[in-house]
Design a protein around this motif. Structure first.
Motif, PDB file in Angstrom:
ATOM      1  N   TRP A  38       0.807  -1.227   0.000  1.00 53.52           N
ATOM      2  CA  TRP A  38       0.000   0.000   0.000  1.00 53.52           C
ATOM      3  C   TRP A  38       0.840   1.277   0.000  1.00 53.52           C
ATOM      4  CZ3 TRP A  38      -4.873  -0.351  -1.239  1.00 53.52           C
ATOM      5  CH2 TRP A  38      -5.596  -1.509  -0.945  1.00 53.52           C
ATOM      6  N   ASP A  39       2.125   1.176  -0.303  1.00 56.39           N
ATOM      7  CA  ASP A  39       2.992   2.364  -0.232  1.00 56.39           C
ATOM      8  C   ASP A  39       2.421   3.557  -1.000  1.00 56.39           C
ATOM      9  OD1 ASP A  39       4.782   1.008   1.328  1.00 56.39           O
ATOM     10  OD2 ASP A  39       6.333   0.804  -0.216  1.00 56.39           O
ATOM     11  N   ALA A  40       1.959   3.310  -2.224  1.00 55.55           N
ATOM     12  CA  ALA A  40       1.491   4.416  -3.071  1.00 55.55           C
ATOM     13  C   ALA A  40       0.254   5.079  -2.495  1.00 55.55           C
ATOM     14  CB  ALA A  40       1.202   3.920  -4.487  1.00 55.55           C
ATOM     15  N   GLN A  41      -0.578   4.307  -1.811  1.00 57.12           N
ATOM     16  CA  GLN A  41      -1.785   4.881  -1.201  1.00 57.12           C
ATOM     17  C   GLN A  41      -1.462   5.543   0.139  1.00 57.12           C
ATOM     18  OE1 GLN A  41      -1.950   1.741  -2.939  1.00 57.12           O
ATOM     19  NE2 GLN A  41      -2.709   3.113  -4.545  1.00 57.12           N
ATOM     20  N   MET A  42      -0.625   4.915   0.945  1.00 59.47           N
ATOM     21  CA  MET A  42      -0.329   5.467   2.266  1.00 59.47           C
ATOM     22  C   MET A  42       0.407   6.801   2.167  1.00 59.47           C
ATOM     23  SD  MET A  42       0.420   2.072   4.570  1.00 59.47           S
ATOM     24  CE  MET A  42       0.482   2.989   6.111  1.00 59.47           C
ATOM     25  N   PHE A  44       0.241   8.899  -0.347  1.00 56.94           N
ATOM     26  CA  PHE A  44      -0.703   9.869  -0.903  1.00 56.94           C
ATOM     27  C   PHE A  44      -1.628  10.415   0.175  1.00 56.94           C
ATOM     28  CE2 PHE A  44      -4.959  10.717  -2.634  1.00 56.94           C
ATOM     29  CZ  PHE A  44      -4.685  11.628  -3.647  1.00 56.94           C
ATOM     30  N   PHE A  45      -2.243   9.524   0.951  1.00 57.52           N
ATOM     31  CA  PHE A  45      -3.210   9.975   1.953  1.00 57.52           C
ATOM     32  C   PHE A  45      -2.533  10.607   3.166  1.00 57.52           C
ATOM     33  CE2 PHE A  45      -5.996   7.300  -0.575  1.00 57.52           C
ATOM     34  CZ  PHE A  45      -7.119   8.100  -0.645  1.00 57.52           C
ATOM     35  N   LEU A  46      -1.316  10.204   3.472  1.00 56.82           N
ATOM     36  CA  LEU A  46      -0.553  10.870   4.530  1.00 56.82           C
ATOM     37  C   LEU A  46      -0.342  12.341   4.184  1.00 56.82           C
ATOM     38  CD1 LEU A  46       1.028  10.407   7.209  1.00 56.82           C
ATOM     39  CD2 LEU A  46       3.055   9.998   5.782  1.00 56.82           C
TER      40      LEU A  46
END
Length: 278
Positions: A38-42, A44-46
């Motif tokens: 989930w690196d790309a999502q985490m 982004f949302f961080l």
């Protein structure tokens, strides 16, 4: 590294980034991966100001390599233990593939107030395996083949899956990323072979129909129609119809691993749903 310990002594690794008073998003990974998927999502949302949390399912990643409990009831109980330990309220739970099944199983059983929304991405519900009740499913022989390949040469199997159907890299004209393939292999080989073997049954044979019917929170069902791992026609549209408050979003031509191959599309749509704009 942060861990929680479950009632049977299993240590569950998790990441917890961002302000603790911010809206929490909990990410549930697919088989046989880890929170790292989930690196790309985490990231982004961080950057958008959210609190982002992801755990390694038991037997996967940095969590205990259990030889028991590798089924959906225990997976959901582990998530409940994590959300209790972090005292999450009104969290959004996002699951990909097997993680989507885990989300459905958990959200249907969650304590009141723990969950505000749910997202199923390329997810395994309602049920993958073919049967008289599910004639559009995949034959059990497909999953028997997964088990045989894992036992025969797990390391090679965990190259063949991401290099081929998982990300659609076997399609003509696909932009193949060796880094993505290697990262899938790295995550898979971190986990335990026994847990991965058992999880094939969990993701393919668990019937999530009653879970989906029981979920009342808004739920976003996202699926690529060129998904070669969880075929679209027997998953996303059926799940959306079973949900009381479900919304289906179909992605023409996108593969199973679209969160990684097309994060700019997936992240924008996730953000809109979480903000109530989708």
């Amino acid at each position: 590294m942060p861990f929680i310990k479950t009632s049977d002594g299993t240590e569950i690794f998790y990441k917890d980034w961002g302000p603790h008073d911010a809206q929490a998003i909990v990410f549930h990974h697919g088989w046989p991966l880890s929170a790292d998927d989930w690196d790309a999502q985490m990231m982004f949302f961080l950057e958008k100001g959210y609190r982002v949390i992801a755990h390694d399912r038991r037997g996967h990643g940095r969590s205990t390599q259990t030889w028991t409990g590798n089924e959906m009831d225990t997976y959901a109980a582990d998530v409940a233990a994590l959300t209790d330990a972090l005292d999450l309220k009104g969290a959004v739970h996002v699951g990909h593939s097997t993680g989507g099944g885990e989300v459905a199983h958990y959200v249907a059983r969650a304590k009141p107030g723990r969950v505000s929304k749910a997202v199923l991405i390329g997810a395994v519900p309602p049920i993958m395996v073919k049967s008289d009740k599910n004639p559009g499913g995949l034959p059990i022989e497909v999953f028997d083949g997964f088990r045989a390949a894992l036992v025969a040469n797990r390391a090679q199997f965990f190259i063949d899956v991401p290099a081929g159907p998982f990300y659609g890299f076997n399609r003509s004209g696909a932009k193949v990323s060796q880094g993505i393939i290697d990262n899938w292999w790295r995550q898979g080989m971190m986990g335990g072979a026994k847990a991965h073997y058992d999880c094939i049954k969990a993701f393919s044979e668990t019937d999530f129909t009653e879970d989906l019917k029981a979920i009342t929170v808004p739920t976003y069902v996202m699926h690529g129609d060129d998904d070669q791992i969880v075929p679209y026609a027997d998953s996303a549209p059926l799940s959306a119809r079973l949900l009381k408050n479900g919304t289906l979003k179909t992605y023409p031509g996108l593969p199973h691993g679209m969160c990684t191959t097309h994060p700019e599309i997936i992240n924008a749509d996730l953000l809109a749903f979480i903000r109530g704009q989708a």
